[in-house]
Scaffold this motif. Structure first.
Motif, mmCIF file in Angstrom:
data_model
loop_
_atom_site.group_PDB
_atom_site.id
_atom_site.type_symbol
_atom_site.label_atom_id
_atom_site.label_comp_id
_atom_site.label_asym_id
_atom_site.label_seq_id
_atom_site.Cartn_x
_atom_site.Cartn_y
_atom_site.Cartn_z
ATOM 1 N N THR A 190 84.954 4.940 25.153
ATOM 2 C CA THR A 190 84.684 4.209 26.399
ATOM 3 C C THR A 190 84.916 5.101 27.619
ATOM 4 O OG1 THR A 190 86.928 3.367 26.705
ATOM 5 C CG2 THR A 190 85.461 2.040 25.328
ATOM 6 N N LYS A 191 85.227 6.376 27.392
ATOM 7 C CA LYS A 191 85.465 7.352 28.468
ATOM 8 C C LYS A 191 86.534 6.867 29.450
ATOM 9 C CE LYS A 191 82.076 10.115 27.257
ATOM 10 N NZ LYS A 191 82.236 11.450 26.803
ATOM 11 N N PRO A 192 87.733 6.649 28.949
ATOM 12 C CA PRO A 192 88.790 6.145 29.825
ATOM 13 C C PRO A 192 89.437 7.263 30.655
ATOM 14 C CG PRO A 192 89.658 6.482 27.631
ATOM 15 C CD PRO A 192 88.213 6.880 27.581
ATOM 16 N N GLU A 193 90.118 6.839 31.737
ATOM 17 C CA GLU A 193 90.989 7.777 32.445
ATOM 18 C C GLU A 193 92.426 7.533 32.026
ATOM 19 O OE1 GLU A 193 90.138 7.916 36.764
ATOM 20 O OE2 GLU A 193 88.246 7.003 36.160
ATOM 21 N N LEU A 194 92.677 6.279 31.607
ATOM 22 C CA LEU A 194 94.014 5.926 31.152
ATOM 23 C C LEU A 194 93.897 5.278 29.782
ATOM 24 C CD1 LEU A 194 97.034 5.569 31.627
ATOM 25 C CD2 LEU A 194 96.544 3.481 32.871
ATOM 26 N N LEU A 195 94.622 5.840 28.818
ATOM 27 C CA LEU A 195 94.561 5.356 27.439
ATOM 28 C C LEU A 195 95.922 4.782 27.075
ATOM 29 C CD1 LEU A 195 93.104 5.313 24.629
ATOM 30 C CD2 LEU A 195 93.908 7.652 24.309
ATOM 31 N N LEU A 196 95.946 3.533 26.629
ATOM 32 C CA LEU A 196 97.205 2.908 26.236
ATOM 33 C C LEU A 196 97.229 2.762 24.720
ATOM 34 C CD1 LEU A 196 96.133 1.365 29.066
ATOM 35 C CD2 LEU A 196 98.425 0.447 28.894
ATOM 36 N N LEU A 197 98.165 3.444 24.083
ATOM 37 C CA LEU A 197 98.222 3.442 22.621
ATOM 38 C C LEU A 197 99.392 2.580 22.164
ATOM 39 C CD1 LEU A 197 97.689 7.292 22.155
ATOM 40 C CD2 LEU A 197 95.979 5.492 21.805
ATOM 41 N N ASP A 198 99.067 1.505 21.435
ATOM 42 C CA ASP A 198 100.113 0.597 20.982
ATOM 43 C C ASP A 198 100.459 0.906 19.527
ATOM 44 O OD1 ASP A 198 101.874 -1.432 20.617
ATOM 45 O OD2 ASP A 198 100.552 -3.034 21.336
ATOM 46 N N GLU A 199 101.535 1.618 19.326
ATOM 47 C CA GLU A 199 102.027 1.973 17.986
ATOM 48 C C GLU A 199 100.947 2.551 17.086
ATOM 49 O OE1 GLU A 199 104.790 -0.276 15.807
ATOM 50 O OE2 GLU A 199 105.619 -1.251 17.569
ATOM 51 N N VAL A 200 100.330 3.638 17.530
ATOM 52 C CA VAL A 200 99.294 4.255 16.684
ATOM 53 C C VAL A 200 99.875 4.912 15.453
ATOM 54 C CG1 VAL A 200 97.230 4.721 18.001
ATOM 55 C CG2 VAL A 200 99.281 6.055 18.456
ATOM 56 N N MET A 201 101.192 5.134 15.448
ATOM 57 C CA MET A 201 101.758 5.790 14.269
ATOM 58 C C MET A 201 102.421 4.809 13.319
ATOM 59 S SD MET A 201 103.324 9.136 16.072
ATOM 60 C CE MET A 201 102.816 9.124 17.762
ATOM 61 N N GLY A 202 102.458 3.538 13.708
ATOM 62 C CA GLY A 202 103.108 2.529 12.864
ATOM 63 C C GLY A 202 102.472 2.486 11.484
ATOM 64 N N GLY A 203 103.286 2.562 10.430
ATOM 65 C CA GLY A 203 102.766 2.432 9.076
ATOM 66 C C GLY A 203 102.135 3.692 8.521
ATOM 67 N N LEU A 204 102.260 4.809 9.253
ATOM 68 C CA LEU A 204 101.652 6.044 8.745
ATOM 69 C C LEU A 204 102.694 6.900 8.033
ATOM 70 C CD1 LEU A 204 99.290 7.155 11.612
ATOM 71 C CD2 LEU A 204 98.957 5.478 9.813
ATOM 72 N N ASN A 205 102.230 7.749 7.107
ATOM 73 C CA ASN A 205 103.158 8.693 6.477
ATOM 74 C C ASN A 205 103.353 9.886 7.409
ATOM 75 O OD1 ASN A 205 101.158 10.677 6.061
ATOM 76 N ND2 ASN A 205 100.490 9.640 4.185
ATOM 77 N N PRO A 206 104.391 10.703 7.161
ATOM 78 C CA PRO A 206 104.720 11.782 8.106
ATOM 79 C C PRO A 206 103.549 12.713 8.397
ATOM 80 C CG PRO A 206 106.462 11.522 6.492
ATOM 81 C CD PRO A 206 105.366 10.603 6.069
ATOM 82 N N ALA A 207 102.762 13.032 7.389
ATOM 83 C CA ALA A 207 101.639 13.943 7.617
ATOM 84 C C ALA A 207 100.630 13.310 8.560
ATOM 85 C CB ALA A 207 100.973 14.288 6.288
ATOM 86 N N GLU A 208 100.346 12.013 8.341
ATOM 87 C CA GLU A 208 99.389 11.318 9.208
ATOM 88 C C GLU A 208 99.922 11.200 10.630
ATOM 89 O OE1 GLU A 208 97.201 8.326 6.019
ATOM 90 O OE2 GLU A 208 99.169 7.795 6.820
ATOM 91 N N SER A 209 101.241 10.910 10.740
ATOM 92 C CA SER A 209 101.857 10.823 12.065
ATOM 93 C C SER A 209 101.712 12.139 12.814
ATOM 94 C CB SER A 209 103.342 10.490 11.952
ATOM 95 O OG SER A 209 103.507 9.180 11.536
#
Lengths: 241, 358
Positions: free
Chosen positions: A154-173
């Protein structure tokens, strides 16, 4: 310089419950702001207030100096602010590429242009090889990447990430952390990140805001936050402080 | 759970074989009345066209946008009533009447949309039913305008002339056949264009997840209303066409709940949210309902010798099967929904995919 985002005494009440009360802070362009706090601290509610899902009960949200109060999420997105979801929301029956195209169509009416943007963003999150797969069939790590790619499209200027790492393994994080840092390096996008993984948040954030029971408990650089006794108390209880 | 490896996009467009086949079918449809003069066969074809139009129209809002309106009789009735009232009381040609019907339906769709789209899921369904019922009761009671329960009967359809040459006098079913065919083709084309445009993407995004769609810059109210408006236009056209073809309308035949349900069934049986689903649905449902009504099934059973016409079973079938057509129809619909949740088309595709793997 006007801050890209300014939160002025924002409160959100659900009946008698104050999910956010009197929260104020601002963000400068290009930075990564970490937003942390124990469960139920009001982080996601604040995201919802900022992006237009709830109008704040009190206070103002200013994006690039413009008041957002009461603007619907789609208008907010058009202005250049987009969020991802803690509980991922893929458009399950559409292909991965189509998902990202829906985001890209925010800035164009041409499917051809949208398809190009979508491929570009899928390359950014390293999901291009899955472009033709059904989004509903992706494992969680790739769904989170899809969320980010769709938001970026969406070509944002401000990106809000809500727990993008939740539930991921360490490599994915680690991959996501690298992605967030790459976006910062590219320079065009400011980011606010909700995260529970302390190591990750300390590594990526320029500043951190700590919420507790809906109120702002502290704000500062990662080093200041880890040594703040009030923050430690909020997370671990009085005994450790 | 869908397997993670399922790929939905085929890289190539339509194959030359498919295009050739499509053109052949199209040519066949246009030549059909030259070879078949039976009014009954033409009647069935016209009913199929009507179902295709209504199914494709509902598919835009129900199948693509995911807003299950069970009140589409409102637009069908609005088209039918507008056309008939203008023709019968003001002597305005149905061609203009149908356009006026579309205008009325658009207004109705905007009103219904602004009320019902505040609601989601089952609440939207209930509200859409309620609004259609309000329309039916209004048509029942606004006797000066609609002639109430007595309905409106056409006395004469104005001849279609081009300059001074008479094109058709509408005395046979053939002109209706062609009008129905053309509207059906246009409806399918519009659906195809929609699917391959920004609108199609936005409608499907709303169907899959409204909140996610909203966050990606999609105005829910604007795009839901657009979908409903497109849907209303073609449903209204179907209503106008039906009214002129049958020549008589009253509230139970054009505004009742079972019209709304019929429209939804065409899509569910055929396959929801696909271009060809409503076509398949119409091809299944119309002949099925006709066969049951005219007791062809009992006759078929006698013919292949499963039961003799004079036996107890035979007499029972002959006497009662055609009366129970609604019951059997209902049971068959339930069976299809239970065993083919993606409709006949989805089921056929799965079958083909299985065959392809072997």
């Amino acid at each position: 310089m006007t801050p890209i985002l300014e939160i002025k005494q924002v409160s959100k009440f659900f009946g008698g419950l104050a999910a956010n009360s009197d929260v104020s802070f601002h963000m400068d362009e290009g930075m990564i702001m970490g937003l942390i706090g124990p469960n139920g601290a009001g982080k996601t509610t604040l995201f919802n207030c900022i992006t237009g899902y709830y109008p704040p009960s009190k206070g103002d949200v200013l994006f690039k100096g413009q008041k957002l109060n009461g603007l619907q999420p789609d208008r907010v997105c058009k202005l250049g602010m987009v969020r991802t979801w803690q509980k991922v929301r893929p458009l399950t029956k559409l292909s991965v590429l189509d998902n990202v195209m829906v985001g890209a169509l925010c800035r164009t009416n041409s499917l051809k242009v949208a398809r190009e943007i979508a491929h570009e963003q899928l390359k950014v999150v390293r999901l291009d090889h899955k472009a033709d797969f059904i989004a509903g069939g992706l494992p969680i790590g790739e769904r989170k990447k899809l969320e980010v790619a769709r938001a970026l499209a969406t070509k944002p200027e401000l990106l809000l990430l809500d727990e993008v790492m939740g539930g991921l393994n360490p490599a994915e994080s680690d991959e996501i952390i690298q992605l967030i840092l790459d976006i910062k390096k590219a320079g065009a996008i400011t980011q606010m990140v909700i995260e529970h993984d302390m190591k990750a948040i300390m590594r990526i954030s320029d500043r951190i805001v700590v919420l507790n029971s809906g109120e702002k408990l502290a704000e500062g650089s990662p080093a200041e936050i880890v040594s703040n006794p009030e923050v430690v108390r909020a997370y671990l209880g009085d005994f450790h402080a | 759970m869908k397997p993670a490896i399922s790929i939905i996009r085929s890289s190539a467009g339509a194959s030359p074989v498919a295009i050739a086949l499509g053109l052949a079918v199209l040519a066949g449809l246009f030549l059909f009345p030259q070879f078949v003069q039976s009014p009954y066969a033409l009647h069935i074809m016209i009913l199929i066209f009507l179902s295709v139009i209504m199914g494709e129209a509902w598919n835009v809002i129900g199948g693509y946008t995911g807003q299950y309106s069970v009140g589409h009789a409102a637009y069908f009735g609005a088209g039918a009533y507008t056309t008939m009232i203008l023709l019968q009381y003001k002597q305005i040609s149905p061609w203009y009447g149908a356009l006026a019907g579309i205008a009325v339906s658009l207004v109705v769709s905007l009103i219904i949309g602004s009320i019902c789209f505040r609601l989601r899921g089952p609440y939207f369904v209930l509200a859409s039913i309620a609004v259609a019922e309000i329309m039916r009761l209004s048509a029942m009671n606004l006797k000066d305008l609609t002639n109430g329960a007595e309905g409106i009967l056409i006395t004469e359809i104005p001849h279609l002339k081009f300059g001074d040459t008479l094109i058709t006098d509408f005395l046979t079913k053939v002109p209706f056949y062609y009008i129905g065919l053309v509207i059906a083709i246009v409806t399918i084309l519009v659906t195809w264009l929609m699917q391959n445009s920004k609108l199609g993407y936005y409608f499907q995004a709303i169907r899959e997840d409204q909140d996610a769609a909203h966050s990606l810059g999609i105005s829910l109210s604007l795009f839901k209303s657009s979908a409903l408006a497109i849907s209303a236009v073609f449903t209204s056209l179907a209503g106008s066409f039906y009214a002129i073809y049958i020549g008589f309308i009253d509230p139970p035949t054009v505004l009742a709940l079972d019209i709304s349900v019929q429209i939804v069934l065409i899509c569910i049986i055929g396959g929801i949210g696909t271009i060809w689903g409503p076509v398949v649905g119409a091809l299944v449902l119309v002949p099925l309902s006709e066969a049951l009504r005219s007791n062809m099934i009992a006759q078929g059973i006698f013919k292949i010798g499963l039961a003799s016409e004079e036996s107890g079973v035979g007499i029972f079938l002959k006497e009662h099967l055609s009366h129970a057509h609604a019951l059997i129809y209902g049971i068959l619909v339930v069976v299809v929904i239970l065993f083919m949740p993606d409709g006949v088309l989805g089921w056929a595709k799965k079958l083909a995919a299985k065959k392809g793997k072997e």
